[in-house]
Write a protein that holds these residues in place. Structure first.
Motif, PDB file in Angstrom:
ATOM      1  N   THR A 117      -6.396  -2.425   8.673  1.00 14.00           N
ATOM      2  CA  THR A 117      -6.451  -1.313   7.810  1.00 14.00           C
ATOM      3  C   THR A 117      -5.190  -1.273   7.040  1.00 14.00           C
ATOM      4  OG1 THR A 117      -6.907  -0.322  10.135  1.00 14.00           O
ATOM      5  CG2 THR A 117      -6.199   1.099   8.626  1.00 14.00           C
ATOM      6  N   GLY A 118      -6.097  -0.996   6.023  1.00 11.26           N
ATOM      7  CA  GLY A 118      -5.025  -0.540   4.744  1.00 11.26           C
ATOM      8  C   GLY A 118      -4.556   0.798   4.537  1.00 11.26           C
ATOM      9  N   THR A 119      -3.259   1.246   4.601  1.00  8.45           N
ATOM     10  CA  THR A 119      -2.811   3.577   4.232  1.00  8.45           C
ATOM     11  C   THR A 119      -2.447   3.079   2.841  1.00  8.45           C
ATOM     12  OG1 THR A 119      -2.879   3.107   5.936  1.00  8.45           O
ATOM     13  CG2 THR A 119      -2.219   4.891   5.756  1.00  8.45           C
ATOM     14  N   ASP A 120      -2.793   4.179   2.287  1.00  7.09           N
ATOM     15  CA  ASP A 120      -1.843   3.966   0.906  1.00  7.09           C
ATOM     16  C   ASP A 120      -0.883   5.013   1.419  1.00  7.09           C
ATOM     17  OD1 ASP A 120      -0.847   3.791  -1.495  1.00  7.09           O
ATOM     18  OD2 ASP A 120      -2.718   5.433  -2.503  1.00  7.09           O
ATOM     19  N   TYR A 121       0.899   4.944   0.964  1.00  4.44           N
ATOM     20  CA  TYR A 121       1.791   5.983   1.594  1.00  4.44           C
ATOM     21  C   TYR A 121       2.039   5.938  -0.374  1.00  4.44           C
ATOM     22  CZ  TYR A 121       1.285   5.961   6.000  1.00  4.44           C
ATOM     23  OH  TYR A 121       0.949   5.213   7.154  1.00  4.44           O
ATOM     24  N   PRO A 122       1.789   7.146  -1.140  1.00  6.72           N
ATOM     25  CA  PRO A 122       2.024   7.322  -2.514  1.00  6.72           C
ATOM     26  C   PRO A 122       3.338   7.379  -2.449  1.00  6.72           C
ATOM     27  CG  PRO A 122       0.116   8.769  -2.720  1.00  6.72           C
ATOM     28  CD  PRO A 122       0.596   8.155  -0.946  1.00  6.72           C
ATOM     29  N   LYS A 123       3.944   8.678  -1.476  1.00  7.73           N
ATOM     30  CA  LYS A 123       5.594   8.963  -1.457  1.00  7.73           C
ATOM     31  C   LYS A 123       6.152   8.350  -1.917  1.00  7.73           C
ATOM     32  CE  LYS A 123       5.132  13.219   0.751  1.00  7.73           C
ATOM     33  NZ  LYS A 123       4.481  14.108   2.318  1.00  7.73           N
ATOM     34  N   ASP A 124       6.091   6.947  -0.006  1.00 12.67           N
ATOM     35  CA  ASP A 124       7.417   5.446  -0.424  1.00 12.67           C
ATOM     36  C   ASP A 124       6.454   4.880  -2.342  1.00 12.67           C
ATOM     37  OD1 ASP A 124       7.359   7.059   1.252  1.00 12.67           O
ATOM     38  OD2 ASP A 124       6.613   5.515   3.400  1.00 12.67           O
ATOM     39  N   ASN A 125       6.010   4.714  -2.534  1.00  8.96           N
ATOM     40  CA  ASN A 125       5.222   3.983  -3.451  1.00  8.96           C
ATOM     41  C   ASN A 125       4.573   2.697  -2.834  1.00  8.96           C
ATOM     42  OD1 ASN A 125       4.483   3.390  -5.685  1.00  8.96           O
ATOM     43  ND2 ASN A 125       5.836   2.222  -6.877  1.00  8.96           N
ATOM     44  N   GLN A 126       3.826   3.951  -1.517  1.00  4.34           N
ATOM     45  CA  GLN A 126       3.973   1.787  -0.599  1.00  4.34           C
ATOM     46  C   GLN A 126       1.913   0.985  -0.524  1.00  4.34           C
ATOM     47  OE1 GLN A 126       7.166   1.548   1.371  1.00  4.34           O
ATOM     48  NE2 GLN A 126       7.563  -0.358   1.152  1.00  4.34           N
TER      49      GLN A 126
END
Lengths: 214, 387
Positions: A117-126
């Motif tokens: 699974t890939g999960t996007d965390y824009p807050k951490d830019n990761q």
């Protein structure tokens, strides 16, 4: 009454058996070591709040014993994110992931990857990629799902492929490539899989992609 | 431990050599199978044949990709239920089951005992409905019309029961976080027992007309061998895995809800061929009848069937990965919550997507005529794989 094709299935009957079997194997010292080393509280990655595990400490002994085996080999290279009943999540650096995955597969017996699974965390830019690993051959590990996690930079998303270790990740990694734009080094086909051939937009599971009208 | 390093197996290597050699003589023919359902479902795969033998296979799914995972991020936990069951409408109770389990963990809800039993009964019905539908298609694609008609007809038994239970024939939206949507109707238990006993008799007739049919056996036995080592390496699941000699069933290894109180055996075979892969779901149906009877017997007579939720219920931030045994194998949901009423990320880990990895592996080196027998034995549902 109905089934005819059954042999040797008694050991599958209960997880209690599995847990007790492994509790016997762990010496008393190791038990206390584990309990000291790994927090019982789970720190979540998304928010700051904490989740308490509902089970008591003793029922997590088997999970902790698995973590002990990993951490005794890769001491500072892994971060234990949480331990829950039948679930373990560890975070590793992309540089070490193949080495650790090889250890998990060949030494510990996590022989297949259930899902990636890939999960996007824009807050951490990761972007976080999780490999849910399981075991078919080892009865004691069968109930356990080990989440092997790594993170990559959002702007230049690039990770080593686990295809040399787990053959079953082939299509999953291709899916993450198109859905989140993570390039897997060593994967033979970083190509479209589920999306239309003429897809001309950013990878759709990134958070800045919005469903039209929403 | 044995070493399961991933590499192209010998057959596939040979296939690639033949392609090199044959392309000089213009011997190869490229066929596009699907996506207009000539035996493939809404799914396309490109194969190259040299004479009668398949030397190359490249699956190309995605024709029914709906973006369920993205859609789930825009809806609340409860609003998600009706659309998350769309990928497998025949097995809609099982696909919402693991979602409910995952959300229950995040929201910290417990399910009343009677609700747990009704859930399990509904998911066993759905297992039968799905498997009968799959069996019907398997039959017709091997040219056995009776095997299309019979399961399609007997499927109505369970569809009627589900209709009495939920009000809908196919898409039930029955499982919700906290329990099930409604209680069972009056006289349901007697009706169930009657219909299930009738169905058990019918299963013996299936065995006579289909599984003991010499033509069916010739077309499936020793066709498409997936060895135990390859099955593990490819990470297949469900009936495909159990037909390769590994007795792995989520209901046994990680029992959820009431399955640890139920007596049943994991059905598996060791012959690893298409026949085994078609026979294991049949054995599962038999076992499922036995499970349904026990569930009806042990179900508490009265009590709540669900925990009442607040509107726009919020979870703690965290993540949960839960799995159930569906008609096609392990079906897992990975749900991440950031503390808002909508999930931050929902990943559906489905059995079909895992089993399709075995298709190129099995097709390369086999005859073109064996393609339907191999393809349908993989218990693959294209819509579920595409999500």
């Amino acid at each position: 009454m109905i089934s005819k094709i059954s042999e040797n299935l008694d050991k599958w009957n209960s997880r209690q058996f599995i847990t007790t079997l492994n509790d016997d194997n762990i010496s008393q010292n190791k038990k206390s070591d584990n309990l000291k080393k790994f927090p019982k509280e789970i720190s979540s990655i998304v928010g700051d709040s904490k989740i308490q595990t509902s089970k008591t400490e003793s029922s997590l002994l088997f999970e902790n014993s698995v973590i002990f085996k990993i951490s005794s080999k890769f001491d500072s290279k892994i971060v234990v994110e949480f331990v829950k009943p039948s679930r373990i999540k560890i975070r590793v650096d992309p540089a070490n992931i193949i080495e650790i995955a090889k250890f998990l597969n060949h030494e510990l017996g996590f022989d297949h990857a259930e899902s990636v699974t890939g999960t996007d965390y824009p807050k951490d830019n990761q972007i976080e990629v999780i490999y849910h690993l399981g075991s078919y051959l080892r009865d004691d590990l069968a109930h356990l799902v080990l989440s092997l996690t790594t993170r990559t930079d959002r702007d230049e998303a690039r990770l080593p492929s686990l295809l040399p270790v787990y053959g079953s990740v082939e299509y999953h990694e291709r899916e993450i490539f198109e859905m989140l734009g993570v390039y897997f080094d060593g994967h033979p086909r970083n190509e479209r899989f589920l999306l239309p051939e003429d897809w001309a937009d950013i990878p759709p599971l990134r958070k800045e992609f919005h469903i039209k009208g929403r | 431990m044995e070493n399961f390093d991933y590499k192209i197996n010998d057959t596939q290597k040979l296939g690639l050599e033949i392609i090199k050699e044959a392309s000089f003589d213009d011997r190869l023919m490229t066929l596009s199978v699907g996506p207009q359902h000539p035996g493939s479902g809404h799914f396309r795969f490109v194969i190259k044949i040299d004479g009668d033998y398949i030397v190359f296979c490249d699956p190309d799914p995605g024709y029914v990709h709906r973006g369920e995972e993205k859609m789930a991020e825009y809806r609340t936990y409860i609003q998600n239920i009706p659309h998350l069951e769309r990928p497998v409408i025949h097995d809609s109770t099982n696909i919402t089951y693991s979602y409910s389990l995952a959300v229950e963990e995040l929201l910290g809800i417990a399910v009343p005992r009677r609700g747990q039993f009704i859930r399990a009964i509904a998911s066993e019905f759905n297992r039968q409905i799905y498997t009968l539908y799959w069996l019907a298609i398997y039959g017709i694609f091997l040219g056995h019309s009776t095997m299309f008609m019979w399961p399609a007809g007997d499927r109505e038994l369970f569809i009627d029961l589900m209709e009495a239970l939920t009000g809908a024939r196919v898409t039930h939206a029955f499982n919700i976080p906290g329990g099930v949507r409604n209680d069972i109707p009056n006289g349901f238990k007697e009706r169930c027992l009657r219909q299930v006993s009738y169905f058990e008799k019918r299963l013996n007739e299936y065995e006579d007309i289909f599984y003991n049919n010499p033509l069916f056996r010739q077309r499936t036995e020793k066709v498409g061998i997936l060895t135990k080592e390859d099955a593990i390496k490819l990470g297949v699941t469900g009936s495909v895995l159990r037909a390769s000699g590994i007795p792995y069933d989520i209901r046994k290894v990680e029992p959820y809800d009431v399955y640890d109180e139920i007596d049943f055996k994991v059905q598996y075979l060791k012959t690893c061929d298409s026949f085994a892969r078609s026979y294991v779901p049949f054995l599962d149906m038999k076992e499922s009848c036995y499970i349904i009877k026990q569930l009806l017997d042990k179900m508490p007579e009265s009590g709540d069937v669900r925990t009442k939720l607040q509107s726009n219920v919020k979870g703690q931030s965290g993540e949960s990965y839960k799995r159930v045994e569906s008609g096609r194998g392990a079906l897992g949901y990975y749900v991440v919550s950031d503390g808002s009423p909508k999930p931050y990320r929902v990943k559906i880990s489905v059995g079909s997507f895992r089993n399709i990895l075995a298709l190129p592996h099995l097709l390369v080196g086999s005859k073109l005529g064996d393609m339907p027998a191999i393809y349908w034995s993989l218990n693959y549902w294209p819509v579920e794989a595409d999500r």
